[in-house]
Design an enzyme around this catalytic site. Structure first.
Site, mmCIF file in Angstrom:
data_model
loop_
_atom_site.group_PDB
_atom_site.id
_atom_site.type_symbol
_atom_site.label_atom_id
_atom_site.label_comp_id
_atom_site.label_asym_id
_atom_site.label_seq_id
_atom_site.Cartn_x
_atom_site.Cartn_y
_atom_site.Cartn_z
ATOM 1 N N GLU A 252 0.851 -1.190 0.000
ATOM 2 C CA GLU A 252 0.000 0.000 0.000
ATOM 3 C C GLU A 252 0.884 1.236 0.000
ATOM 4 O O GLU A 252 2.024 1.188 0.442
ATOM 5 C CB GLU A 252 -0.867 0.046 1.274
ATOM 6 C CG GLU A 252 -1.885 -1.055 1.374
ATOM 7 C CD GLU A 252 -2.632 -1.029 2.704
ATOM 8 O OE1 GLU A 252 -2.434 -0.102 3.505
ATOM 9 O OE2 GLU A 252 -3.418 -1.958 2.931
ATOM 10 N N LYS A 254 2.242 4.518 1.557
ATOM 11 C CA LYS A 254 2.296 5.106 2.900
ATOM 12 C C LYS A 254 2.035 6.598 2.758
ATOM 13 O O LYS A 254 2.857 7.341 2.229
ATOM 14 C CB LYS A 254 3.652 4.858 3.554
ATOM 15 C CG LYS A 254 3.707 5.349 4.998
ATOM 16 C CD LYS A 254 4.971 4.835 5.692
ATOM 17 C CE LYS A 254 4.921 5.006 7.201
ATOM 18 N NZ LYS A 254 5.086 6.383 7.633
ATOM 19 N N ARG A 274 -4.895 9.254 16.378
ATOM 20 C CA ARG A 274 -4.146 8.066 16.774
ATOM 21 C C ARG A 274 -4.243 7.829 18.282
ATOM 22 O O ARG A 274 -4.262 6.705 18.746
ATOM 23 C CB ARG A 274 -2.702 8.324 16.358
ATOM 24 C CG ARG A 274 -1.745 7.252 16.651
ATOM 25 C CD ARG A 274 -0.350 7.790 16.397
ATOM 26 N NE ARG A 274 0.606 6.803 16.833
ATOM 27 C CZ ARG A 274 1.467 6.198 16.032
ATOM 28 N NH1 ARG A 274 1.510 6.514 14.761
ATOM 29 N NH2 ARG A 274 2.285 5.312 16.486
ATOM 30 N N ARG A 414 2.115 -3.411 17.766
ATOM 31 C CA ARG A 414 3.129 -3.120 16.753
ATOM 32 C C ARG A 414 3.793 -4.451 16.448
ATOM 33 O O ARG A 414 4.725 -4.866 17.138
ATOM 34 C CB ARG A 414 4.140 -2.120 17.304
ATOM 35 C CG ARG A 414 5.098 -1.559 16.288
ATOM 36 C CD ARG A 414 6.146 -0.682 16.940
ATOM 37 N NE ARG A 414 5.610 0.518 17.567
ATOM 38 C CZ ARG A 414 5.185 1.598 16.906
ATOM 39 N NH1 ARG A 414 5.258 1.615 15.587
ATOM 40 N NH2 ARG A 414 4.715 2.634 17.540
ATOM 41 N N LYS A 420 6.565 -0.871 7.828
ATOM 42 C CA LYS A 420 6.778 0.363 7.077
ATOM 43 C C LYS A 420 8.168 0.248 6.499
ATOM 44 O O LYS A 420 9.113 -0.057 7.218
ATOM 45 C CB LYS A 420 6.609 1.583 7.966
ATOM 46 C CG LYS A 420 7.364 1.532 9.261
ATOM 47 C CD LYS A 420 6.982 2.685 10.154
ATOM 48 C CE LYS A 420 7.626 2.486 11.512
ATOM 49 N NZ LYS A 420 7.204 3.361 12.540
HETATM 50 P P1 AMP Z 1 5.167 5.749 11.514
HETATM 51 O O1 AMP Z 1 4.313 6.930 11.894
HETATM 52 O O2 AMP Z 1 6.430 6.121 10.848
HETATM 53 O O3 AMP Z 1 5.297 4.779 12.674
HETATM 54 O O4 AMP Z 1 4.370 4.932 10.403
HETATM 55 C C1 AMP Z 1 3.157 4.331 10.646
HETATM 56 C C2 AMP Z 1 2.078 5.298 10.276
HETATM 57 O O5 AMP Z 1 1.978 5.440 8.868
HETATM 58 C C3 AMP Z 1 0.697 4.852 10.654
HETATM 59 O O6 AMP Z 1 0.397 5.059 11.999
HETATM 60 C C4 AMP Z 1 -0.172 5.699 9.751
HETATM 61 O O7 AMP Z 1 -0.421 6.942 10.380
HETATM 62 C C5 AMP Z 1 0.702 5.946 8.553
HETATM 63 N N1 AMP Z 1 0.220 5.316 7.303
HETATM 64 C C6 AMP Z 1 0.185 5.928 6.109
HETATM 65 N N2 AMP Z 1 -0.285 5.114 5.155
HETATM 66 C C7 AMP Z 1 -0.582 3.937 5.767
HETATM 67 C C8 AMP Z 1 -1.097 2.679 5.306
HETATM 68 N N3 AMP Z 1 -1.400 2.453 4.024
HETATM 69 N N4 AMP Z 1 -1.256 1.700 6.228
HETATM 70 C C9 AMP Z 1 -0.939 1.903 7.534
HETATM 71 N N5 AMP Z 1 -0.439 3.052 8.015
HETATM 72 C C10 AMP Z 1 -0.249 4.067 7.145
#
Ligand code: AMP
Length: 550
Positions: A252, A254, A274, A414, A420
């Site tokens: 997907e 991001k 969140r 998590r 990611k």
């Molecule tokens: P991080 O904030 O770096 O921990 O990355 C995870 C965050 O990416 C999630 O909490 C979402 O806010 C964001 N995100 C963006 N696109 C997606 C997606 N397709 N699936 C899940 N999370 C996503």
């Protein structure tokens, strides 16, 4: 339960170093809590309200110190309390040093229950009233109310009251302990408690249900539209991790925005951050969008992104200008437009979907909402993953997410099922030393490029790049490189050094395959370094240094 006996048991728990014993003591506390069980299950964690509940005490240390000082008598002021906290290290031990109860004045009488009659429930009622004190003069009213609470406290009660008010209980009881203690006290399986906590996000409710209705009761707990749950979280990971561990990966985009959970009951839309703060009013577009595109009640997980006039993504900072705004929302909306990108569906048309596979949830998402949902790419092909990533980056997104296609939705976890993609390490500037002609429709274009680093006057191969190049770029590159062909054999050609590619990758591995002794893992074309001559390309030395620093 008397607040004094809660405090007594809290002291016992605080003094118990062993985890198992702590669970047993917390279980005993729950079993003895009676009507106050739900509140007790939160108080032990230093929480007054359930996690999904927006209410907050909003009491800062100085308000608390002022109230304690007043209850402690005329010889103590807030600065003294603060100084003691600085010495002792935390508020509970300091609050316990004073003798309260002798003071009169506003709040000393008539607030809450006094002395022996005081229960956990009556303290909770006072704290609820404290939380609802808002607006002009609220600071004074909060101090009055807290003063009343401390003034009625025995020393040990004051210890835990002060900590509760400042949300730092410090008795070694975390979420896991409470979960295990509920299971222990009411003889229900830990896994069932865990699941009930995930769907309800409410320790008090789960504790009561476990006690009153047993395993069947907590197993029957469901998501509720309007009660947010914790979002599932992602770990850092790579495409290679994903494809090694799973048969296929769901890929997907991001999105670079802010996480939201959208609850739609067919009548009202609520949007939560969140951290489960209600951000509905700050983001009216989300409500409008859901009303227009979603007919059945649903709980959606997604990201709110800021977009420009063409719908192209804007940096994350722009979303923040909108996200928690309480005033002038209409004006802010004129400056920054936000859109919802839903990527998951927790509940649709009466069905809880937490236990459904990701791909099935995505199907339900598509059925539920008829716009703004990206196609899910499910693949075992590393090049397809890399191409998706290159597209996402080229379109201005943050990167990609890789998810296990069969995985369920685990609120608040998590885990390894959502990855990611790590941002690229530093890119390498490589000389293009060869290529392979494409096939079929692309027979007249170079398809794969052989790249190398410099070593003195030599060029040592480090890999092949085939992804990240658009058709248009391929045509342009073919035109440019054809002039530099030195040898041709079958589909393979070599070039004299002429063009430098900037190349992204996931990792540098030692490899006998290429002359440099290294191979780039998942190499990806970033662009042509027109500003660099082949003599300016990266050297073997830099490649070795980067490999060593990984
Ligand atoms: P991080 O904030 O770096 O921990 O990355 C995870 C965050 O990416 C999630 O909490 C979402 O806010 C964001 N995100 C963006 N696109 C997606 C997606 N397709 N699936 C899940 N999370 C996503």
């Amino acid at each position: 339960m008397k607040f004094a006996s809660f405090a007594e048991r809290a002291a016992e728990i605080e003094g118990e170093p062993a985890d198992l014993e702590t669970v047993a003591l917390v279980g005993d506390l729950f079993a003895a809590a009676g009507d106050d069980l739900a509140v007790v299950a939160r108080f032990v964690q230093g929480r007054v309200f359930p996690a999904w509940d927006e209410r907050k005490l909003d009491v800062g240390p100085s308000t608390c110190y002022t109230a304690i000082a007043r209850a402690a008598g005329p010889n103590v002021d807030a600065d003294d309390v603060e100084a003691r906290v600085a010495e002792v290290g935390e508020i509970g031990a300091v609050a316990e040093e004073y003798e309260f109860g002798g003071q009169t004045g506003l709040g000393a009488f008539g607030v809450g229950e006094s002395g022996d009659d005081r229960t956990v429930g009556s303290v909770y009622d006072d704290l609820v009233a404290l939380a609802s004190t808002e607006g002009a003069g609220s600071e004074g009213a909060k101090v009055d109310r807290l003063f009343g609470l401390f003034n009625e406290s025995e020393q040990r009660e004051a210890r835990y009251l002060a900590r509760l008010v400042l949300a730092e209980m410090r008795i070694g009881v975390g979420e896991g302990t409470v979960r295990d203690a509920i299971a222990d006290a009411f003889d229900v399986p830990v896994a069932a408690v865990e699941r009930a906590l995930q769907v309800s996000n409410d320790y008090g409710l789960v504790a009561e249900t476990a006690r009153d209705e047993g395993e069947a009761g907590i197993a029957a707990m469901e998501l509720e539209v309007g009660r947010p749950v914790q979002p599932m979280l992602a770990q850092a990971g790579s495409a290679s991790d994903a494809l090694e561990d799973w048969d296929e990966a769901a890929v997907e985009t991001k999105f670079d925005g802010a996480r939201v959970q959208v609850h739609w009951d067919g009548d009202e839309v609520s949007v939560y951050s969140r951290n489960m703060a209600d951000v509905t009013d700050a983001l009216p577009e989300v409500g409008e969008f859901v009303r227009e595109h979603c007919d059945a009640p649903a709980i959606l997980d997604g990201e709110v992104v800021a977009v420009d006039d063409d719908g192209e993504p804007l940096p994350f900072q722009q979303v923040l200008r909108r996200f928690r705004r309480k005033h002038d929302v209409a004006q802010a909306r004129e400056q920054v437009t936000v859109e919802l990108r839903a990527f998951d569906c927790l509940h649709a048309g009466g069905d809880d979907l937490l236990d459904a596979a990701l791909v099935d949830r995505h199907d339900r998402l598509r059925e539920t909402i008829d716009a703004g949902v990206e196609d899910l790419l499910v693949t075992d092909d590393a090049d397809a993953v890399a191409a998706h990533e290159a597209d996402a980056l080229a379109a201005g997104h943050e990167g990609i997410m890789l998810k296990e296609p069969g995985s369920t939705y685990s609120p608040g976890k998590r885990g390894k099922n959502w990855l990611k993609r790590k941002p690229d390490v530093e890119t390498l500037d490589c000389v293009v030393v060869g290529a392979e002609w494409g096939e079929g429709r692309r027979a007249n274009l170079f398809g794969t490029f052989h790249i190398a680093v410099r070593d003195g006057d030599d060029h040592l191969a480090v890999g092949k790049v085939a992804t990240g190049v658009t058709d248009e770029e391929l045509a342009e590159l073919t035109g440019r490189l054809e002039r530099h062909v030195t040898t041709e054999s079958g589909r393979d050609v070599t070039f004299e050094p002429a063009v430098v590619f900037e190349v992204g990758y996931e990792e540098i591995q030692s490899s006998p395959t290429y002359e440099s002794g290294y191979a780039l893992r998942f190499p990806r074309f970033v662009g042509v370094r027109d500003d660099k001559e082949p003599t300016d390309a990266d050297s073997l030395e830099r490649l070795e240094r980067l490999a060593g620093s990984q």
